[in-house]
Scaffold this active site. Structure first.
Site, PDB file in Angstrom:
ATOM      1  N   VAL A  18     -13.093   0.373 -10.871  1.00  0.00           N
ATOM      2  CA  VAL A  18     -13.427  -1.043 -11.041  1.00  0.00           C
ATOM      3  C   VAL A  18     -14.846  -1.134 -11.611  1.00  0.00           C
ATOM      4  O   VAL A  18     -15.771  -0.493 -11.114  1.00  0.00           O
ATOM      5  CB  VAL A  18     -13.335  -1.787  -9.696  1.00  0.00           C
ATOM      6  CG1 VAL A  18     -13.687  -3.252  -9.883  1.00  0.00           C
ATOM      7  CG2 VAL A  18     -11.943  -1.653  -9.101  1.00  0.00           C
ATOM      8  N   ASP A 125      -2.302  -2.824   2.871  1.00  0.00           N
ATOM      9  CA  ASP A 125      -3.411  -1.877   2.774  1.00  0.00           C
ATOM     10  C   ASP A 125      -4.718  -2.576   3.149  1.00  0.00           C
ATOM     11  O   ASP A 125      -5.722  -2.436   2.457  1.00  0.00           O
ATOM     12  CB  ASP A 125      -3.467  -1.294   1.357  1.00  0.00           C
ATOM     13  CG  ASP A 125      -4.343  -0.056   1.279  1.00  0.00           C
ATOM     14  OD1 ASP A 125      -4.584   0.576   2.335  1.00  0.00           O
ATOM     15  OD2 ASP A 125      -4.809   0.273   0.173  1.00  0.00           O
TER      16      ASP A 125
END
Ligand code: ADP
Ligand code: MG
Length: 654
Positions: A18, A125
């Protein structure tokens, strides 16, 4: 991509990197998540794309807003709003937060999760790394949805690659699960914010799994009674007793502070309490799914046959160019008949099954195309050739090894691909010209990427195809294993044996993954293959011996492999009688250590014929075997149960 100016890398997760970037035209600061396509199957890519689609339609103050997504030749790129830091970073700086400071974050998370669940989306998650905090202190969930696109086993595996610190007991047990698993993880995050560590922590995954399943949570005295009550509700091991949405929202700790409970237009949100009849229907659906999974497992071979027939037609005449290299020649010849990919039946979760999803993918959709398989095999061969020529540069690269091991855990991978990957990974250890320091680097990478975990996951997939499941295995199943599967299993175990002997970390990774993926019954099954594939038993016996020698605290793992629940133990007499000298010697070495650390199992396995056989081996022509047999007899004679055997022996003499 040229529309964005990359400013810096802000995070790296299991899926991609990212970056913080600036949009060139508007100067807006946004985040770009770049997911590499390489090493993923068509099915995974399709799934990732549809997840992007889902994410694009989610709009909530506490969920990272997706702005756009696009693809380049090699990557999928997701553009989202940018957030300065994640909760993991904050907790690493501040250790823990007071209830007062944590409360707004907790309310934000509950609000986000309520929105997701009322739109029938599971996160699966949740962890501090996936909670972003804006400069104004608003919490936003990120990285959801992607987990859904993974098959279940892979999901467990991804967590092994990280740590399953936040994973609900039902996920660890691989039982059907639903949105309640997210509520457990939420409980773990809240606990960590207030206490400074997740409810269960230890360095050993094996131990962690045991703790999550069986141990009670420790409650520090400084938690306020209301806060403790909320956490106790969320951290209930039994998902059906966990705090339900209506009760959660009314909980006194939250003081009615959860705002923005956006109503959803979905007809059956997961946030509503089920009526008695709905609850019954859900339970029976759950049972049904478990049953279906079992039936599917049993019925697989026929399905395999079906796919085989279908695929052969596709493959006819599609031969590959052979590459001339003596050591690989044999493998090459097999390439002309590339096997089709066979998939494991997936246990659909209750929540997924009740969603308005399209029906689960058909087998053909879930398989890599034959062309893809061929490309892989050629690629793997080329990589093997490089190593044979002494070039191990790519083998020392984490990204390369990650890509290769990802393919091992792909449900669509053909046994041949698994076999080739195991060959490639083993090659640096045997190829000429690889220096010691190169080997050290490679070993380090293998440890970091958890190659052993992936290999054992591949073993699980291969034995799934053999028609056995963790709860259902029997010796008669060998007939269902194809030659290719056996070859792949053999290669996998040779390599695992080699790795666990080369470094203790590999050994402990092996123990962890066997416990986490419930592999003991599979290993038991393979031990019984000694007649058709003595090599499998040889490697397994050797691995089990090594565990007892190096980590006797894991003796129960050996017990479980030798004599799993609901199954008769290995008949060592038959293994010895098979007559392979190396296997006999190794079996005696294992029995010696078992006499020391697995006394119960030895006791139930010991019978008069076995005793007499080993007694006779004390006079064998091989000195190693003679000594090993001698030691077994000596040790067993000292065990308490031996009196019985010796009186039987006396009776016989009379
Ligand atoms: P993965 O699926 O690989 O775990 P994530 O989407 O969780 O990827 O991103 C990995 C890390 O990158 C996160 O833990 C977080 O630290 C950072 N990150 C993700 N999205 C953003 C964002 N929009 N703004 C800032 N940082 C982010
Ligand atoms: Mg993440």
């Amino acid at each position: 991509m040229e529309n964005y100016k990359i400013l810096c890398l802000v995070g790296e997760g299991s899926f991609g990197r990212v970056f913080k970037v600036k949009k060139r035209d508007t100067k807006e600061i946004v985040a770009l998540k770049i997911i590499r396509k390489c090493g993923r199957t068509q099915k995974e890519l399709t799934s990732l794309r549809s997840e992007c689609e889902i994410q694009q339609h989610l709009h909530h103050r506490n969920i990272i807003q997706m702005i756009n997504s696009f693809e380049t030749e090699t990557e999928i790129v997701v553009v989202t709003e940018f957030c300065k830091r994640d909760l993991h970073y904050i907790l690493s700086k501040q250790t823990y937060l007071s209830e007062e400071v944590a409360l707004p974050i907790i309310c934000d998370l509950i609000s986000a999760l309520y929105y997701l669940h009322s739109n029938r989306v599971l996160h699966r998650d949740l962890k501090p790394q996936n909670v972003l905090i804006t400069e104004e202190g608003v919490a936003k969930l990120c990285d959801f949805g992607f987990a859904r696109s993974m098959s279940r086993g892979t999901h467990v595996l991804t967590s092994i690659k990280g740590t399953p610190l936040y994973m609900a007991p039902e996920l660890i047990e691989e039982s059907p699960y639903d949105h309640n698993a997210d509520l457990w993880s939420l409980g773990c995050i809240i606990y960590e914010m207030l206490v400074g560590a997740p409810p269960f922590t230890t360095n050993s995954i094996l131990q962690l799994v045991r703790m999550i399943r069986y141990e009670p949570v420790h409650w520090p005295l400084y938690l306020s009674p209301q806060c403790r009550d909320l956490l106790q509700g969320l951290l209930h091991k039994d998902p059906s007793h966990r705090l339900s949405w209506p009760r959660l929202l009314k909980h006194p700790f939250l003081q009615g502070k959860v705002s923005d409970l956006s109503a959803s237009g979905v007809s059956l949100p997961l946030t509503k309490e089920l009526s008695a009849s709905q609850a019954l229907a859900k339970e029976s659906q759950k049972q049904d799914l478990v049953h279906k999974a079992e039936v599917a497992n049993q019925g697989l071979p026929q399905k395999i046959q079906h796919i085989l027939d279908k695929e052969k037609k596709l493959l006819r005449g599609d031969g590959l160019t052979a590459i001339d290299l003596e050591t690989l020649e044999q493998k090459l010849s097999r390439l002309q008949t590339v096997e089709p990919q066979v998939t494991e039946p997936e246990v659909t979760t209750v929540s997924e099954a009740t969603q308005d999803d399209p029906p689960s993918e058909t087998d053909s959709e879930r398989m890599a195309t034959p062309l893809e398989a061929e490309e892989w095999l050629v690629f793997l061969q080329q990589s093997m050739m490089e190593v044979m020529q002494g070039d191990v540069e790519s083998m020392s690269e984490k990204s390369f090894i990650t890509m290769v091991t990802n393919a091992l855990t792909n449900h669509g991978a053909a046994p041949k691909i698994t076999e080739y990957i195991a060959c490639l990974l083993a090659l640096p250890y045997v190829a000429p010209g690889v220096t010691k320091s190169e080997l050290r680097t490679i070993t380090k990478v293998y440890i970091e990427v958890k190659v052993v975990s992936s290999l054992m996951f591949a073993l699980k997939l291969l034995t799934n195809r053999a028609g056995c499941s963790a709860s259902h295995d029997s010796v008669s199943e060998h007939s269902k294993v194809t030659v290719d599967q056996l070859l792949a299993l053999e290669r996998v175990l040779v390599l695992v044996n080699q790795l666990v002997h080369s470094d203790q970390v590999f050994l402990s990774q092996f123990c962890d993954v066997v416990a986490l993926l419930h592999l003991a019954p599979r290993l038991h099954l393979l031990l019984n293959f000694h007649k058709s594939k003595p090599r499998l038993a040889l490697d397994l016996v050797s691995i089990l011996t090594h565990i007892l020698r190096q980590m006797p605290e894991n003796a129960n793992l050996v017990d479980n492999c030798v004599q799993p629940e609901l199954s008769t133990g290995i008949d060592w007499h038959l293994v010895l009688k098979f007559g392979n000298k190396t296997l006999q010697t190794r079996t005696c070495l294992l029995l010696q250590l078992m006499a020391r650390y697995c006394t119960q199992t030895v006791q139930s396995a010991w019978h008069i014929k076995l005793h007499r056989y080993i007694d006779a081996l004390r006079f064998d022509s091989s000195q190693d075997l003679r000594c090993a047999a001698e030691d077994v007899i000596e040790l067993v004679q000292d065990l308490p149960f031996f009196d019985q055997i010796s009186s039987q022996l006396d009776d016989e003499l009379l």
